[in-house]
Write a protein that holds these residues in place. Structure first.
Motif, PDB file in Angstrom:
ATOM      1  N   UNK A   1       0.845  -1.190   0.000  1.00 24.02           N
ATOM      2  CA  UNK A   1       0.000   0.000   0.000  1.00 24.02           C
ATOM      3  C   UNK A   1       0.880   1.239   0.000  1.00 24.02           C
ATOM      4  N   UNK A   2       0.255   2.369  -0.326  1.00 24.95           N
ATOM      5  CA  UNK A   2       0.997   3.640  -0.329  1.00 24.95           C
ATOM      6  C   UNK A   2       1.576   3.922   1.053  1.00 24.95           C
ATOM      7  N   UNK A   3       0.778   3.661   2.082  1.00 22.62           N
ATOM      8  CA  UNK A   3       1.270   3.914   3.441  1.00 22.62           C
ATOM      9  C   UNK A   3       2.456   3.026   3.797  1.00 22.62           C
ATOM     10  N   UNK A   4       2.382   1.776   3.383  1.00 22.07           N
ATOM     11  CA  UNK A   4       3.493   0.866   3.660  1.00 22.07           C
ATOM     12  C   UNK A   4       4.750   1.287   2.918  1.00 22.07           C
ATOM     13  N   UNK A   5       4.572   1.734   1.696  1.00 15.19           N
ATOM     14  CA  UNK A   5       5.729   2.184   0.912  1.00 15.19           C
ATOM     15  C   UNK A   5       6.405   3.374   1.594  1.00 15.19           C
ATOM     16  N   UNK A   6       5.596   4.300   2.107  1.00 15.83           N
ATOM     17  CA  UNK A   6       6.168   5.460   2.803  1.00 15.83           C
ATOM     18  C   UNK A   6       6.960   5.015   4.024  1.00 15.83           C
ATOM     19  N   UNK A   7       6.416   4.056   4.780  1.00 16.24           N
ATOM     20  CA  UNK A   7       7.121   3.557   5.961  1.00 16.24           C
ATOM     21  C   UNK A   7       8.401   2.823   5.552  1.00 16.24           C
ATOM     22  N   UNK A   8       8.310   2.062   4.464  1.00 16.21           N
ATOM     23  CA  UNK A   8       9.485   1.336   3.997  1.00 16.21           C
ATOM     24  C   UNK A   8      10.591   2.291   3.577  1.00 16.21           C
ATOM     25  N   UNK A   9      10.214   3.407   2.925  1.00 16.68           N
ATOM     26  CA  UNK A   9      11.223   4.386   2.508  1.00 16.68           C
ATOM     27  C   UNK A   9      11.966   4.968   3.712  1.00 16.68           C
ATOM     28  N   UNK A  10      11.234   5.209   4.789  1.00 20.99           N
ATOM     29  CA  UNK A  10      11.885   5.737   5.999  1.00 20.99           C
ATOM     30  C   UNK A  10      12.931   4.739   6.510  1.00 20.99           C
ATOM     31  N   UNK A  11      12.555   3.467   6.513  1.00 17.79           N
ATOM     32  CA  UNK A  11      13.499   2.441   6.961  1.00 17.79           C
ATOM     33  C   UNK A  11      14.687   2.333   6.020  1.00 17.79           C
ATOM     34  N   UNK A  12      14.438   2.439   4.720  1.00 14.92           N
ATOM     35  CA  UNK A  12      15.530   2.359   3.746  1.00 14.92           C
ATOM     36  C   UNK A  12      16.499   3.519   3.905  1.00 14.92           C
TER      37      UNK A  12
ATOM     38  N   UNK B   1      18.743   1.453  -3.428  1.00 17.50           N
ATOM     39  CA  UNK B   1      18.338   2.301  -4.548  1.00 17.50           C
ATOM     40  C   UNK B   1      17.299   1.622  -5.420  1.00 17.50           C
ATOM     41  N   UNK B   2      17.495   0.339  -5.664  1.00 17.00           N
ATOM     42  CA  UNK B   2      16.534  -0.416  -6.461  1.00 17.00           C
ATOM     43  C   UNK B   2      15.195  -0.505  -5.742  1.00 17.00           C
ATOM     44  N   UNK B   3      15.263  -0.740  -4.417  1.00 17.45           N
ATOM     45  CA  UNK B   3      14.026  -0.872  -3.637  1.00 17.45           C
ATOM     46  C   UNK B   3      13.258   0.440  -3.564  1.00 17.45           C
ATOM     47  N   UNK B   4      13.953   1.571  -3.529  1.00 18.35           N
ATOM     48  CA  UNK B   4      13.247   2.860  -3.492  1.00 18.35           C
ATOM     49  C   UNK B   4      12.653   3.190  -4.857  1.00 18.35           C
ATOM     50  N   UNK B   5      13.274   2.691  -5.908  1.00 18.35           N
ATOM     51  CA  UNK B   5      12.730   2.927  -7.247  1.00 18.35           C
ATOM     52  C   UNK B   5      11.523   2.056  -7.530  1.00 18.35           C
ATOM     53  N   UNK B   6      11.521   0.849  -6.988  1.00 20.70           N
ATOM     54  CA  UNK B   6      10.381  -0.070  -7.146  1.00 20.70           C
ATOM     55  C   UNK B   6      10.194  -0.798  -5.824  1.00 20.70           C
ATOM     56  N   UNK B   7       9.366  -0.236  -4.975  1.00 17.60           N
ATOM     57  CA  UNK B   7       9.225  -0.751  -3.617  1.00 17.60           C
ATOM     58  C   UNK B   7       8.162  -1.829  -3.550  1.00 17.60           C
ATOM     59  N   UNK B   8       8.608  -3.078  -3.422  1.00 13.66           N
ATOM     60  CA  UNK B   8       7.689  -4.187  -3.232  1.00 13.66           C
ATOM     61  C   UNK B   8       8.388  -5.244  -2.382  1.00 13.66           C
ATOM     62  N   UNK B   9       7.703  -6.338  -2.145  1.00 13.14           N
ATOM     63  CA  UNK B   9       8.267  -7.360  -1.257  1.00 13.14           C
ATOM     64  C   UNK B   9       9.541  -7.968  -1.824  1.00 13.14           C
ATOM     65  N   UNK B  10       9.596  -8.087  -3.119  1.00 12.23           N
ATOM     66  CA  UNK B  10      10.763  -8.705  -3.744  1.00 12.23           C
ATOM     67  C   UNK B  10      12.008  -7.846  -3.566  1.00 12.23           C
ATOM     68  N   UNK B  11      11.900  -6.551  -3.849  1.00 14.72           N
ATOM     69  CA  UNK B  11      13.075  -5.676  -3.735  1.00 14.72           C
ATOM     70  C   UNK B  11      13.473  -5.467  -2.274  1.00 14.72           C
TER      71      UNK B  11
END
Length: 491
Positions: A406-417, A442-452
């Motif tokens: 979700x958008x919210x999860x992506x935002x939280x993930x970016x903070x952790x990254x 860098x790859x994960x911030x460009x395409x943030x999903x479970x795989x990256x």
């Protein structure tokens, strides 16, 4: 020589062996060097970064004033496999000059120098008084093509030879690098190995057992020791006999009886040989011996080796899996024990079980699991609403959850990254590993999903294992482990 397929050693296992070599304990360093050499002999190779760091660790213990003759010998043997000429050659030359009265060290150094210099090594060492023509030839054969050596006068008379040349010749047999009939033109090397099993010097008898164990064409049937009189042999000989039968692939009642006898041997050295040999072995019914032995063993080092076996073979029998998981949980406050257990489990199913248990315990410590949290965010997968997640200790998914967040999860993930990059920059890691982390982030911030995010977790786990392998880095390892824990929540 037998063709042995090469395989890469897991970096986690390499890091553990390196930490043992650098432990400061003569016993642990020697055992790690022996294990490393055995792995190399069976075709194991190290990744480039692991090889470089291992070489540095070996050179350190070789030059340490706390090291003894056995450490020096095994360190030089290990350099035969991981040493680079431009880095390690001077240390090998110093060993030849500094230890002329330690024939095993001298022989290992000669073998390594021939690995570096080829036949040109002959000129470098021939002026050393302790380096006789016989010793040079027997040592050089460990690493050099026989066609490059003058072997016309090389014969080892088993009736008159001193223990040193007998040991070196048996070493060649074990390595499968011995010219046939090196002992006697009338008898095969296998026949002589059997005869030397009854040699009056226990160390020669021990080497004959070692040769039978290591040579791919020999085995338990080639030792010359009367197994009915095994109790009368010296502990070092019994140790190698037990180890040989533990490593045998063929199942027999005799093998089982020898293993039972070894588990009850009154001598620690003898039992240790059996425990080491069992690590990669299993057959139905073996657990009837090892489980009781493990629970009754008083010696800490021997018990740890039996536990290595239980962990490595945990998929074979539920009892092993139960013991392994229980002891991993009990070791929550013992970072060194967990490191060893994870190294034993690397590449097996139970390694994942260990890591999950570790994450669960750390999550509980930081208050990240449990409670009654309700998350009403919706998961959007490939543009389609897949339903909501209600979480109060247990997630309930009313759709099919794929890799998207979700958008919210992506935002939280970016903070952790962002925190990952900041933390990694402050940790004493190699530039190569830091580069891997930055690239994955860098790859994960460009395409943030479970795989990256999973890729980032994988690289961080590699960094964590490297830190655990270095003395004084426990605090940094814990910090990286916390980052792994936070990102794992999204996987």
């Amino acid at each position: 020589m037998a063709d042995r397929r090469r395989r890469m050693l897991n970096s986690f296992q390499a890091g553990y062996l390196k930490s043992e070599i650098e432990s400061g304990s003569v016993v642990r360093s020697k055992q790690a060097l022996q294990q490393l050499c055995k792995m190399f002999r069976t075709g194991v190779a190290l990744q480039q970064e692991d090889r470089i760091s291992m070489e540095i660790a070996i050179l350190g213990v070789l030059s340490s004033s706390a090291s003894d003759e056995k450490i020096r010998r095994w360190a030089l043997s290990a350099l035969t496999y991981v040493g680079r000429k431009e880095v390690s050659r001077n240390a090998v030359l110093r060993a030849i000059s500094d230890y002329p009265d330690e024939p095993q060290v001298l022989a290992a150094a000669i073998a390594t120098l021939f690995k570096f210099d080829g036949s040109a090594a002959q000129k470098v060492i021939s002026h050393h008084g302790a380096c006789t023509a016989e010793m040079i030839a027997l040592s050089a054969l460990q690493t050099t093509d026989p066609k490059q050596l003058d072997l016309s006068h090389l014969k080892v008379n088993i009736e008159t030879a001193e223990p040193v040349p007998l040991k070196l010749a048996l070493l060649l047999v074990g390595l499968d690098r011995s010219p046939e009939h090196i002992f006697d033109p009338r008898h095969s090397n296998a026949e002589i190995v059997r005869i030397l099993g009854t040699h009056h010097e226990p160390i020669v008898s021990q080497y004959s057992v070692w040769a039978a164990a290591e040579n791919p064409h020999l085995g338990a049937s080639n030792i010359g020791i009367d197994l009915k009189e095994l109790d009368g042999q010296e502990p070092n000989v019994r140790s190698y006999v037990y180890r040989l039968f533990a490593e045998e692939s063929a199942l027999s009642s005799q093998r089982h009886e020898i293993i039972v006898q070894g588990s009850k041997d009154s001598d620690n050295e003898a039992r240790l040989g059996l425990a080491i040999g069992l690590r990669d072995s299993f057959y139905d019914g073996l657990e009837g011996v090892t489980v009781d032995w493990f629970h009754e063993e008083d010696d800490h080092d021997i018990g740890a080796h039996v536990l290595d076996h239980i962990i490595a073979q945990a998929e074979k029998v539920p009892t092993y899996e139960k013991i392994a998981l229980e002891h991993y949980e009990f070791a929550a406050g013992d970072l060194k024990k967990r490191f060893r257990m994870e190294a034993s489990a690397a590449g097996t199913k139970i390694y994942g079980d260990f890591k999950r248990k570790s994450i669960e315990q750390e999550a509980g410590l930081f208050g990240l699991i449990g409670g009654s949290v309700t998350n009403n965010n919706s998961f959007i997968n490939n543009g389609t609403m897949q339903g909501a997640v209600s979480q109060s200790g247990q997630a309930v998914n009313h759709g099919q959850m794929q890799a998207a967040l979700t958008h919210g999860q992506i935002q939280e993930a970016w903070k952790l990254l962002d925190g990952v990059v900041t933390e990694i920059d402050s940790v004493p890691l190699s530039n190569e590993i830091k580069g891997e982390v930055r690239q994955a982030v860098g790859h994960a911030k460009g395409q943030t999903d479970k795989e990256t995010l999973g890729t980032v977790v994988g690289v961080l786990e590699k960094a964590e294992s490297g830190l655990k392998a270095v003395s004084g880095m426990a605090d940094h390892a814990i910090k990286v482990g916390t980052l792994i824990l936070g990102l794992s929540a999204f996987l």
